[in-house]
Write an enzyme that holds these catalytic residues in place. Structure first.
Site, PDB file in Angstrom:
ATOM      1  N   VAL A  53       6.363 -10.281  -6.071  1.00 55.82           N
ATOM      2  CA  VAL A  53       7.615 -10.850  -5.542  1.00 55.82           C
ATOM      3  C   VAL A  53       8.782  -9.851  -5.572  1.00 55.82           C
ATOM      4  CG1 VAL A  53       6.914 -13.223  -6.043  1.00 55.82           C
ATOM      5  CG2 VAL A  53       8.339 -11.994  -7.709  1.00 55.82           C
ATOM      6  N   ARG A  54       8.557  -8.659  -6.134  1.00 52.78           N
ATOM      7  CA  ARG A  54       9.569  -7.601  -6.035  1.00 52.78           C
ATOM      8  C   ARG A  54       9.668  -7.094  -4.592  1.00 52.78           C
ATOM      9  NH1 ARG A  54      11.208  -4.704 -10.334  1.00 52.78           N
ATOM     10  NH2 ARG A  54      12.755  -3.984  -8.825  1.00 52.78           N
ATOM     11  N   ARG A  87      10.753  -7.636  -1.358  1.00 54.17           N
ATOM     12  CA  ARG A  87      11.756  -8.598  -0.878  1.00 54.17           C
ATOM     13  C   ARG A  87      11.608  -8.967   0.577  1.00 54.17           C
ATOM     14  NH1 ARG A  87      16.075  -4.496  -3.073  1.00 54.17           N
ATOM     15  NH2 ARG A  87      14.263  -3.217  -2.550  1.00 54.17           N
ATOM     16  N   GLN A 137       5.115 -20.346  -4.668  1.00 56.33           N
ATOM     17  CA  GLN A 137       4.265 -20.164  -5.849  1.00 56.33           C
ATOM     18  C   GLN A 137       4.121 -21.470  -6.612  1.00 56.33           C
ATOM     19  OE1 GLN A 137       5.414 -16.925  -8.419  1.00 56.33           O
ATOM     20  NE2 GLN A 137       3.481 -17.015  -9.519  1.00 56.33           N
ATOM     21  N   ASN A 145       4.535  -0.852   4.104  1.00 55.44           N
ATOM     22  CA  ASN A 145       5.244  -0.374   2.906  1.00 55.44           C
ATOM     23  C   ASN A 145       4.539  -0.848   1.632  1.00 55.44           C
ATOM     24  OD1 ASN A 145       7.619   0.662   1.385  1.00 55.44           O
ATOM     25  ND2 ASN A 145       7.996  -1.507   1.001  1.00 55.44           N
ATOM     26  N   GLN A 158       5.296 -23.887 -12.698  1.00 51.72           N
ATOM     27  CA  GLN A 158       4.886 -24.159 -14.091  1.00 51.72           C
ATOM     28  C   GLN A 158       5.705 -25.314 -14.676  1.00 51.72           C
ATOM     29  OE1 GLN A 158       5.138 -20.430 -16.278  1.00 51.72           O
ATOM     30  NE2 GLN A 158       2.984 -20.020 -15.874  1.00 51.72           N
ATOM     31  N   ASN A 195       5.802  -9.458   7.294  1.00 47.73           N
ATOM     32  CA  ASN A 195       5.592  -8.874   8.613  1.00 47.73           C
ATOM     33  C   ASN A 195       4.812  -7.560   8.458  1.00 47.73           C
ATOM     34  OD1 ASN A 195       7.434  -6.559   8.561  1.00 47.73           O
ATOM     35  ND2 ASN A 195       9.111  -8.058   8.607  1.00 47.73           N
ATOM     36  N   ARG A 215       1.183  -0.061  -3.141  1.00 46.90           N
ATOM     37  CA  ARG A 215       0.264  -0.808  -4.015  1.00 46.90           C
ATOM     38  C   ARG A 215      -1.213  -0.477  -3.831  1.00 46.90           C
ATOM     39  NH1 ARG A 215       3.755  -2.583  -7.958  1.00 46.90           N
ATOM     40  NH2 ARG A 215       5.564  -3.557  -7.006  1.00 46.90           N
ATOM     41  N   ARG A 234       6.387 -23.827 -21.328  1.00 50.46           N
ATOM     42  CA  ARG A 234       5.762 -22.677 -20.657  1.00 50.46           C
ATOM     43  C   ARG A 234       6.277 -21.335 -21.175  1.00 50.46           C
ATOM     44  NH1 ARG A 234       8.652 -22.007 -14.744  1.00 50.46           N
ATOM     45  NH2 ARG A 234      10.749 -22.515 -15.444  1.00 50.46           N
TER      46      ARG A 234
HETATM   47  C1  LIG Z   1       3.626   2.278  -9.153  1.00 51.84           C
HETATM   48  C2  LIG Z   1       4.855   1.399  -9.205  1.00 51.84           C
HETATM   49  C3  LIG Z   1       5.577   1.297 -10.380  1.00 51.84           C
HETATM   50  C4  LIG Z   1       6.719   0.490 -10.466  1.00 51.84           C
HETATM   51  N1  LIG Z   1       7.411   0.402 -11.635  1.00 51.84           N
HETATM   52  C5  LIG Z   1       8.527  -0.337 -11.706  1.00 51.84           C
HETATM   53  C6  LIG Z   1       9.284  -0.430 -12.923  1.00 51.84           C
HETATM   54  O1  LIG Z   1       8.935   0.162 -13.936  1.00 51.84           O
HETATM   55  N2  LIG Z   1      10.400  -1.197 -12.930  1.00 51.84           N
HETATM   56  C7  LIG Z   1      10.841  -1.875 -11.811  1.00 51.84           C
HETATM   57  O2  LIG Z   1      11.880  -2.533 -11.870  1.00 51.84           O
HETATM   58  N3  LIG Z   1      10.142  -1.808 -10.661  1.00 51.84           N
HETATM   59  C8  LIG Z   1       9.012  -1.072 -10.582  1.00 51.84           C
HETATM   60  N4  LIG Z   1       8.314  -1.027  -9.405  1.00 51.84           N
HETATM   61  C9  LIG Z   1       8.765  -1.851  -8.266  1.00 51.84           C
HETATM   62  C10 LIG Z   1       9.470  -1.016  -7.195  1.00 51.84           C
HETATM   63  O3  LIG Z   1      10.601  -0.377  -7.718  1.00 51.84           O
HETATM   64  C11 LIG Z   1       9.881  -1.925  -6.018  1.00 51.84           C
HETATM   65  O4  LIG Z   1      10.819  -2.890  -6.451  1.00 51.84           O
HETATM   66  C12 LIG Z   1       8.720  -2.645  -5.389  1.00 51.84           C
HETATM   67  O5  LIG Z   1       7.618  -1.795  -5.236  1.00 51.84           O
HETATM   68  C13 LIG Z   1       9.150  -3.208  -4.024  1.00 51.84           C
HETATM   69  O6  LIG Z   1       9.233  -2.135  -3.121  1.00 51.84           O
HETATM   70  P1  LIG Z   1      10.288  -2.110  -1.953  1.00 51.84           P
HETATM   71  O7  LIG Z   1      11.693  -2.245  -2.469  1.00 51.84           O
HETATM   72  O8  LIG Z   1       9.999  -0.884  -1.126  1.00 51.84           O
HETATM   73  O9  LIG Z   1       9.867  -3.397  -1.113  1.00 51.84           O
HETATM   74  P2  LIG Z   1      10.784  -4.452  -0.350  1.00 51.84           P
HETATM   75  O10 LIG Z   1      11.677  -5.144  -1.294  1.00 51.84           O
HETATM   76  O11 LIG Z   1       9.857  -5.292   0.450  1.00 51.84           O
HETATM   77  O12 LIG Z   1      11.678  -3.590   0.578  1.00 51.84           O
HETATM   78  C14 LIG Z   1      11.099  -2.884   1.679  1.00 51.84           C
HETATM   79  C15 LIG Z   1      12.049  -1.781   2.093  1.00 51.84           C
HETATM   80  O13 LIG Z   1      13.243  -2.380   2.638  1.00 51.84           O
HETATM   81  C16 LIG Z   1      14.378  -1.611   2.242  1.00 51.84           C
HETATM   82  N5  LIG Z   1      15.235  -2.470   1.409  1.00 51.84           N
HETATM   83  C17 LIG Z   1      14.920  -3.696   0.893  1.00 51.84           C
HETATM   84  N6  LIG Z   1      15.967  -4.201   0.229  1.00 51.84           N
HETATM   85  C18 LIG Z   1      16.953  -3.278   0.306  1.00 51.84           C
HETATM   86  C19 LIG Z   1      18.266  -3.206  -0.196  1.00 51.84           C
HETATM   87  N7  LIG Z   1      18.810  -4.170  -0.943  1.00 51.84           N
HETATM   88  N8  LIG Z   1      18.995  -2.130   0.088  1.00 51.84           N
HETATM   89  C20 LIG Z   1      18.494  -1.111   0.827  1.00 51.84           C
HETATM   90  N9  LIG Z   1      17.248  -1.097   1.331  1.00 51.84           N
HETATM   91  C21 LIG Z   1      16.490  -2.170   1.070  1.00 51.84           C
HETATM   92  C22 LIG Z   1      13.840  -0.409   1.479  1.00 51.84           C
HETATM   93  O14 LIG Z   1      13.660   0.653   2.373  1.00 51.84           O
HETATM   94  C23 LIG Z   1      12.510  -0.888   0.961  1.00 51.84           C
HETATM   95  O15 LIG Z   1      11.575   0.169   0.704  1.00 51.84           O
HETATM   96  C24 LIG Z   1       7.151  -0.238  -9.308  1.00 51.84           C
HETATM   97  C25 LIG Z   1       6.427  -0.124  -8.132  1.00 51.84           C
HETATM   98  C26 LIG Z   1       5.285   0.667  -8.068  1.00 51.84           C
HETATM   99  C27 LIG Z   1       4.516   0.749  -6.780  1.00 51.84           C
END
Ligand SMILES: Cc1cc2nc3c(=O)[nH]c(=O)nc-3n(C[C@H](O)[C@H](O)[C@H](O)COP(=O)(O)OP(=O)(O)OC[C@H]3O[C@@H](n4cnc5c(N)ncnc54)[C@H](O)[C@@H]3O)c2cc1C
Length: 220
Positions: A77-78, A80, A86, A162, A89, A156, A167, A140
């Protein structure tokens, strides 16, 4: 872990190809559907190779994912640029122990025994709290990251590319990597052009965004 593609945009590759054609055409959007399959296929391949992937945002995919850990879904869910539903609980009866065991623990008999006993104890205490009248939303709090959960996710195609870069990578945690690989396998069946080069950045872009040279996949 169960992963099922339960829905996607009709004509998942034709639609973004039409969107791409529109940008360089005088043809009205409602008439683009008359374009030949061959032409649209060539346009899609071209824009994907250029990295002009905004057009593939027009295509969405929905996955049903079950029996994964809360640890996995917390990472999922990180991402975004997606929609989620989901299992709650608060509203769902979780009285029976249901949890994921990491392979590193499962392969060691003594560790597995200790792990299973710990889980049994946790669920005993959880059920005691419920019996004492503590609401599920508070009981929980003692459930572990390993607790099984079910989730539906819609992303999408651009967001999925990405997701796979991050992942499917060997540096991603094993459970979410397993999920990503299973999702990608399903997508290659229904949208082979979009997901042809999908995968970790060493595969999709030819460089390692992690820059970890000890990785066996590190590009030459
Ligand atoms: C190997 C690995 C280790 C990780 N370890 C950690 C950790 O220790 N701690 C932790 O907190 N996270 C961790 N993460 C999570 C990581 O930091 C991302 O939050 C997560 O992978 C989601 O990626 P994303 O932001 O590219 O995806 P999405 O949220 O789907 O975003 C997709 C893309 O849209 C753009 N975007 C989205 N939102 C914004 C915004 N607000 N401003 C500007 N551009 C935006 C960016 O280009 C982004 O790449 C880890 C991830 C991986 C793969």
């Amino acid at each position: 872990m169960n992963v099922k593609l339960i829905g996607f945009t009709p004509n998942p590759e034709r639609l973004p190809s039409m969107a791409a054609k529109l940008t360089h055409s005088k043809i009205k959007p409602e008439d683009l559907d008359k374009s030949s399959e061959k032409e649209l296929q060539a346009i899609l391949e071209h824009v994907i190779n250029l990295g002009h992937t905004s057009v593939i945002e027009h295509t969405c995919f929905t996955f049903a994912i079950s029996d994964v850990s809360r640890s996995l879904t917390h990472q999922l869910v990180r991402h975004r640029i997606a929609s989620y539903a989901q299992q709650s609980q608060r509203y769902v009866d979780l009285k029976e122990p249901n949890y994921v065991t990491p392979p590193t623990i499962a392969k060691n008999r003594d560790m597995k025994k200790a792990y299973d006993e710990t889980m049994k104890n946790i669920w005993n205490e959880y059920n005691k709290l419920l019996e004492l009248g503590i609401p599920a939303e508070d009981s929980r709090f003692i459930l572990p990251n390993a607790t099984c959960t079910n989730i539906i996710v819609t992303m999408n195609a651009r967001s999925l590319l990405n997701f796979f870069e991050l992942r499917c990578c060997l540096h991603a945690q094993w459970e979410i990597r397993d999920l990503a690989n299973k999702m990608l396998k399903e997508l290659k069946k229904v949208a082979p052009t979009i997901f042809k080069k999908a995968g970790p950045s060493c595969k999709s872009k030819g460089f390692c965004s992690e820059n970890k040279k000890d990785c066996p996949m590190y590009p030459k």
